[in-house]
Design a protein around this motif. Structure first.
Motif, PDB file in Angstrom:
ATOM      1  N   ASP A  14       0.824  -1.207   0.000  1.00  0.00           N
ATOM      2  CA  ASP A  14       0.000   0.000   0.000  1.00  0.00           C
ATOM      3  C   ASP A  14       0.859   1.258   0.000  1.00  0.00           C
ATOM      4  OD1 ASP A  14      -3.165   0.765   1.348  1.00  0.00           O
ATOM      5  OD2 ASP A  14      -2.739  -0.927   0.030  1.00  0.00           O
ATOM      6  N   GLU A  15       1.884   1.255   0.841  1.00  0.00           N
ATOM      7  CA  GLU A  15       2.764   2.420   0.903  1.00  0.00           C
ATOM      8  C   GLU A  15       3.533   2.582  -0.402  1.00  0.00           C
ATOM      9  OE1 GLU A  15       5.850   4.529   4.053  1.00  0.00           O
ATOM     10  OE2 GLU A  15       4.952   2.576   4.523  1.00  0.00           O
ATOM     11  N   LEU A  16       3.926   1.467  -0.999  1.00  0.00           N
ATOM     12  CA  LEU A  16       4.627   1.510  -2.271  1.00  0.00           C
ATOM     13  C   LEU A  16       3.712   2.039  -3.375  1.00  0.00           C
ATOM     14  CD1 LEU A  16       7.204   0.860  -3.835  1.00  0.00           C
ATOM     15  CD2 LEU A  16       6.423  -1.517  -4.012  1.00  0.00           C
ATOM     16  N   ALA A  17       2.463   1.586  -3.384  1.00  0.00           N
ATOM     17  CA  ALA A  17       1.502   2.059  -4.390  1.00  0.00           C
ATOM     18  C   ALA A  17       1.304   3.568  -4.280  1.00  0.00           C
ATOM     19  CB  ALA A  17       0.173   1.343  -4.210  1.00  0.00           C
ATOM     20  N   GLU A  18       1.245   4.075  -3.051  1.00  0.00           N
ATOM     21  CA  GLU A  18       1.066   5.520  -2.865  1.00  0.00           C
ATOM     22  C   GLU A  18       2.266   6.278  -3.425  1.00  0.00           C
ATOM     23  OE1 GLU A  18      -0.475   8.298   0.734  1.00  0.00           O
ATOM     24  OE2 GLU A  18       1.361   7.172   1.145  1.00  0.00           O
ATOM     25  N   LEU A  19       3.463   5.793  -3.153  1.00  0.00           N
ATOM     26  CA  LEU A  19       4.664   6.450  -3.656  1.00  0.00           C
ATOM     27  C   LEU A  19       4.709   6.426  -5.185  1.00  0.00           C
ATOM     28  CD1 LEU A  19       7.378   7.787  -2.884  1.00  0.00           C
ATOM     29  CD2 LEU A  19       8.394   5.504  -2.898  1.00  0.00           C
ATOM     30  N   MET A  20       4.183   5.355  -5.775  1.00  0.00           N
ATOM     31  CA  MET A  20       4.178   5.228  -7.229  1.00  0.00           C
ATOM     32  C   MET A  20       2.990   5.935  -7.872  1.00  0.00           C
ATOM     33  SD  MET A  20       5.232   1.158  -7.394  1.00  0.00           S
ATOM     34  CE  MET A  20       5.271   1.048  -9.187  1.00  0.00           C
ATOM     35  N   GLY A  21       2.094   6.504  -7.030  1.00  0.00           N
ATOM     36  CA  GLY A  21       0.942   7.225  -7.555  1.00  0.00           C
ATOM     37  C   GLY A  21      -0.127   6.317  -8.142  1.00  0.00           C
ATOM     38  N   LYS A  22      -0.282   5.116  -7.560  1.00  0.00           N
ATOM     39  CA  LYS A  22      -1.236   4.154  -8.101  1.00  0.00           C
ATOM     40  C   LYS A  22      -2.288   3.780  -7.053  1.00  0.00           C
ATOM     41  CE  LYS A  22       1.901   2.136 -11.490  1.00  0.00           C
ATOM     42  NZ  LYS A  22       2.437   0.888 -12.093  1.00  0.00           N
ATOM     43  N   ASP A  23      -3.468   3.429  -7.532  1.00  0.00           N
ATOM     44  CA  ASP A  23      -4.509   2.910  -6.657  1.00  0.00           C
ATOM     45  C   ASP A  23      -4.036   1.575  -6.074  1.00  0.00           C
ATOM     46  OD1 ASP A  23      -7.570   2.728  -5.892  1.00  0.00           O
ATOM     47  OD2 ASP A  23      -6.997   0.786  -6.746  1.00  0.00           O
ATOM     48  N   PRO A  24      -4.262   1.337  -4.770  1.00  0.00           N
ATOM     49  CA  PRO A  24      -3.738   0.118  -4.139  1.00  0.00           C
ATOM     50  C   PRO A  24      -4.230  -1.178  -4.790  1.00  0.00           C
ATOM     51  CG  PRO A  24      -4.443   1.676  -2.468  1.00  0.00           C
ATOM     52  CD  PRO A  24      -4.892   2.242  -3.787  1.00  0.00           C
ATOM     53  N   ILE A  25      -5.492  -1.221  -5.171  1.00  0.00           N
ATOM     54  CA  ILE A  25      -6.006  -2.445  -5.798  1.00  0.00           C
ATOM     55  C   ILE A  25      -5.448  -2.599  -7.210  1.00  0.00           C
ATOM     56  CG2 ILE A  25      -8.082  -3.592  -6.692  1.00  0.00           C
ATOM     57  CD1 ILE A  25      -9.591  -2.659  -4.256  1.00  0.00           C
ATOM     58  N   GLU A  26      -5.448  -1.519  -7.963  1.00  0.00           N
ATOM     59  CA  GLU A  26      -4.951  -1.595  -9.334  1.00  0.00           C
ATOM     60  C   GLU A  26      -3.469  -1.963  -9.372  1.00  0.00           C
ATOM     61  OE1 GLU A  26      -6.904  -1.649 -11.946  1.00  0.00           O
ATOM     62  OE2 GLU A  26      -8.520  -1.439 -10.468  1.00  0.00           O
ATOM     63  N   PHE A  27      -2.706  -1.473  -8.402  1.00  0.00           N
ATOM     64  CA  PHE A  27      -1.282  -1.822  -8.333  1.00  0.00           C
ATOM     65  C   PHE A  27      -1.101  -3.325  -8.125  1.00  0.00           C
ATOM     66  CE2 PHE A  27       2.544  -2.133  -5.407  1.00  0.00           C
ATOM     67  CZ  PHE A  27       3.468  -2.148  -6.439  1.00  0.00           C
ATOM     68  N   ARG A  28      -1.867  -3.897  -7.201  1.00  0.00           N
ATOM     69  CA  ARG A  28      -1.788  -5.335  -6.965  1.00  0.00           C
ATOM     70  C   ARG A  28      -2.219  -6.120  -8.207  1.00  0.00           C
ATOM     71  NH1 ARG A  28      -2.867  -2.887  -2.133  1.00  0.00           N
ATOM     72  NH2 ARG A  28      -2.087  -3.847  -0.186  1.00  0.00           N
ATOM     73  N   LEU A  29      -3.265  -5.641  -8.871  1.00  0.00           N
ATOM     74  CA  LEU A  29      -3.752  -6.334 -10.069  1.00  0.00           C
ATOM     75  C   LEU A  29      -2.725  -6.290 -11.203  1.00  0.00           C
ATOM     76  CD1 LEU A  29      -7.518  -5.244 -10.119  1.00  0.00           C
ATOM     77  CD2 LEU A  29      -6.586  -7.504  -9.560  1.00  0.00           C
ATOM     78  N   GLU A  30      -1.997  -5.194 -11.303  1.00  0.00           N
ATOM     79  CA  GLU A  30      -0.930  -5.115 -12.314  1.00  0.00           C
ATOM     80  C   GLU A  30       0.136  -6.175 -12.057  1.00  0.00           C
ATOM     81  OE1 GLU A  30       0.770  -1.243 -12.436  1.00  0.00           O
ATOM     82  OE2 GLU A  30      -1.121  -0.234 -12.913  1.00  0.00           O
ATOM     83  N   LEU A  31       0.532  -6.296 -10.795  1.00  0.00           N
ATOM     84  CA  LEU A  31       1.535  -7.300 -10.450  1.00  0.00           C
ATOM     85  C   LEU A  31       1.020  -8.710 -10.728  1.00  0.00           C
ATOM     86  CD1 LEU A  31       2.848  -5.840  -7.058  1.00  0.00           C
ATOM     87  CD2 LEU A  31       4.074  -5.866  -9.237  1.00  0.00           C
TER      88      LEU A  31
END
Length: 738
Positions: free
Chosen positions: A533-550
């Motif tokens: 979650d903290e990484l997603a915020e730093l990358m400017g991404k929604d937390p769910i969308e970031f996980r889905l990308e991975l």
């Protein structure tokens, strides 16, 4: 067509069946006729015919189904009979269930209701001289439509019992299920709500004595001496003596982890009297030396050599030791790509360390056990999650062959992993053997909280390397604990990142640890999902969308070959919880966090909604999306999820056990804070993925994700990240009430 291949000769089958003397008895009566009267339904059969290790049928059609599974909240005592009854084709309205005893010989081979159904069909085919393929079964009735012949199961039971057990049987197509997938009430519910005897603590026999145990007051100490005369004149006291749980040459199994093998037993005429004597017994203690022993592996793992160090440990020392190991190189358990090179070229590096304390299991029913050991026979009755794990220990300690030891299983008032460690059974058995009388031993809450076992204390450091455009280059996790590591190196996000490094470490301790609801996952999920979650915020991404990308990367182009999760199913629960929670449109004043995790072959994603009301964080709602394969009993599955989520929130806010000179700081619920009813979520929604996959775990997978979902929602509400459990002390430092 789904088939089951189970080869078992008739001689072996009869040998197994002959042991079916007690059981999780699923008795439902209907007579050979198709429409029994109420009186006939209640009539018990005069003769039973055993069809397989699970099932016997009476001449009047009554059926008993057996299962060895102990019940401690997973609802197996209801769901397993549902499966068997559906395959057997009987009416659930006639079902009555009782707990089985532990008879491992009965279950060398596994059977299904379909096996018994086929044997009944074969008996009817032989009797009517028609092909078995032309016979249908429905609600306990065999029917041959072409000839118009019908018979209740009871009419064919005696012949069916003489037939060979089919080597291959046809299982139902899921579309034909009548019971599986429907909600059935817990078969014990009436006894639970009315307080009828159900637990081993309720068990009494004529001439039974009562026992209490006295163990060392601190980890790192052992028994030196005791003065029996200090309590022998007290009312009701029968005897005082020491016992040692293990023979000198005994090789411990994986669940023989008690730190205090030598204890003092006090025997008397009532629980109250032995507990009063316990307060007055004069006992001397001394520091224990370092000890070493070998422990057998579990689940196919090799045996390990254990070292229990000397000394009186404390929490400050634990934290200092963990900080030392955080700074040292760990044991590399997975490396993909060249993570070291990526960190050198990174434009940004984010690094965070997460910690969690020891936790007590706190099963609501105290640890207890009834034992009656006479000569070369022993009867044990008590709560245990896995009776097979204690059988070798009982046999060695008592000097009695395993086949002469009967473990009768009771329903458990909570397990959470604590009752996989059944040293309380060995203690009770040795006490009974010593006094040559039946005995019931009961722990106090203080006994259980001060003599372990506990969830270990853990620490995990996550590092991520980013380029100048905030693209993720590499991820590094280094995790360990006292005295074990929580790391699962091949779980997500391994497999989704080109450059990935996982290291583990552990520190030896004399504090006893053991399985705690979702072992190791219960911590590492919190650390991993908070960091993402903290990484997603730093990358400017929604937390769910970031996980889905991975996860999309892991699905379409996975890194490595040892990834132990299905990326598509993992993504599926995230998408489901996103949709059900309306993730992007929270209600006014709601702060929400998300988390997802895979363990015990199930996938769970959770969203936690929090409001700050009168300077107090209030959990408004929790949404959970679950992929656990085919759901047998939806209401029971939902109940398990709700309980695990509440348990997780309580542990995240309040759970903590510290030590000073080997002594636990909290010995009862006046200091060890548990979640209260008013602090539970106002609402919990559980949504199951519609799946035809085989059923998988449910009692544990709901638990790990909620820690990070709560932490992430608290961050949205307070602006502060929470790296250390429990959260309540940190919230109070922010002038928030708890």
């Amino acid at each position: 067509m789904t088939t089951l291949d189970k080869k078992l000769d008739r001689r072996s089958f009869l040998k197994v069946s002959a042991l079916a003397g007690g059981g999780m008895m699923l008795s439902f009566s209907w007579l050979a006729g198709c429409k029994p009267t109420p009186e006939q339904v209640l009539e018990m059969p005069k003769e039973w015919f055993e069809l397989n290790s699970y099932i016997k049928i009476g001449e009047n059609g009554a059926v008993t189904l057996f299962s060895p599974n102990p019940e401690f909240g997973s609802n197996v005592k209801t769901s397993l009979p549902m499966i068997l009854a559906d395959e057997l084709e009987v009416d659930w309205k006639m079902v009555m269930v009782e707990q089985a005893d532990f008879w491992p010989q009965r279950f060398e081979r596994q059977f299904t209701g379909a096996t018994a159904r086929q044997m009944l069909v074969n008996a009817a085919a032989q009797t009517w001289k028609v092909p078995a393929s032309e016979i249908n079964t429905i609600a306990g009735v065999l029917e041959h439509k072409a000839s118009g012949k019908k018979a209740g199961y009871g009419e064919m039971a005696s012949l069916a019992a003489t037939l060979e057990v089919p080597e291959e049987v046809k299982l139902k197509d899921p579309k034909d299920f009548k019971i599986i997938g429907t909600s059935k009430k817990n078969v014990d519910i009436e006894k639970i709500v009315s307080g009828k005897p159900l637990f081993s603590i309720d068990h009494k026999v004529e001439g039974m004595k009562y026992a209490a145990i006295v163990h060392p007051p601190a980890f790192g100490m052992k028994l030196k001496s005791f003065d029996k005369s200090s309590v022998s004149s007290m009312s009701g006291i029968v005897d005082v003596f020491s016992i040692n749980l293990f023979k000198d040459d005994y090789g411990r199994n994986f669940f023989d982890t008690t730190t205090f093998p030598e204890i003092v037993a006090i025997v008397g005429n009532s629980t109250w009297e032995v507990m009063q004597a316990k307060k007055n017994l004069a006992v001397g203690w001394e520091n224990a030396p370092e000890s070493k022993f070998e422990v057998a592996g579990f689940g196919g793992r090799p045996s390990t050599k254990m070292t229990v160090p000397a000394g009186l440990e404390n929490t400050n020392l634990h934290k200092a030791r963990m900080n030392e190991f955080i700074k040292k190189p760990g044991n590399v358990v997975r490396r993909d790509g060249d993570p070291e090179a990526m960190f050198k070229k990174a434009a940004k590096i984010i690094e965070k360390t997460y910690t969690a304390p020891f936790l007590a299991h706190n099963t609501m029913e105290p640890m207890n056990c009834f034992a009656d050991v006479k000569g070369d026979r022993a009867v044990i009755y008590g709560p245990t999650q896995a009776p097979e794990f204690i059988m070798n220990t009982l046999s060695s300690s008592l000097g009695i062959p395993k086949e002469n030891i009967q473990i009768n299983l009771s329903r458990m008032g909570g397990g959470f992993g604590r009752r996989a460690y059944s040293h309380h059974m060995t203690e009770a058995a040795l006490i009974s053997q010593k006094i040559q009388a039946p005995v019931k031993m009961v722990y106090t809450r203080e006994d259980d909280m001060t003599s372990g076992v506990y969830r270990p204390t853990y620490s995990a450091t996550y590092r991520a390397a980013l380029d100048e455009n905030n693209n993720l280059l590499a991820l590094h996790v280094k995790a360990g604990g006292i005295p074990e590591t929580p790391l699962h190196a091949n779980r997500f996000p391994a497999g989704a990142i080109d450059h990935y490094l996982a290291e583990s470490w552990q520190v030896e301790s004399n504090i006893t640890i053991g399985a705690f609801r979702a072992p190791r996952s219960n911590f590492i999920a919190a650390a991993e999902q908070s960091f993402l979650d903290e990484l997603a915020e730093l990358m400017g991404k929604d937390p769910i969308e970031f996980r889905l990308e991975l996860l999309k990367r892991a699905e379409t182009n996975p890194v490595g070959e040892n990834n132990d999760y299905d990326a598509k199913r993992y993504a599926g629960v995230l998408e489901l919880v996103r949709d059900k929670s309306k993730w992007n449109t929270p209600a006014a004043g709601v702060h929400r966090g998300v988390s997802a995790y895979f363990c015990h072959n199930s996938y769970v994603a959770e969203v936690v909604d929090i409001k700050i009301v009168d300077s107090k964080p209030v959990v408004e709602k929790v949404y959970a999306a679950v992929d656990c394969g085919l759901v047998i009993n939806p209401d029971a599955a939902t109940n398990m999820g709700e309980g695990a989520i509440i348990d997780g929130i309580g542990n995240a806010f309040f759970g903590e056990l510290t030590f000073e000179n080997g002594v636990p700081s909290k010995t009862n619920f006046d200091k060890y804070r548990m979640i209260r009813q008013k602090e539970t979520p106002k609402s919990i929604e559980v949504h199951f993925v519609d799946s035809k996959e085989d059923p998988t775990g449910l009692g544990e997978p709901f638990f790990p994700p909620v820690f990070a979902a709560l932490a992430n929602s608290l961050y949205k509400a307070t602006g502060k990240r929470y790296y250390e459990q429990p959260f309540a002390p940190q919230l109070e430092m922010q002038n928030l009430k708890m």
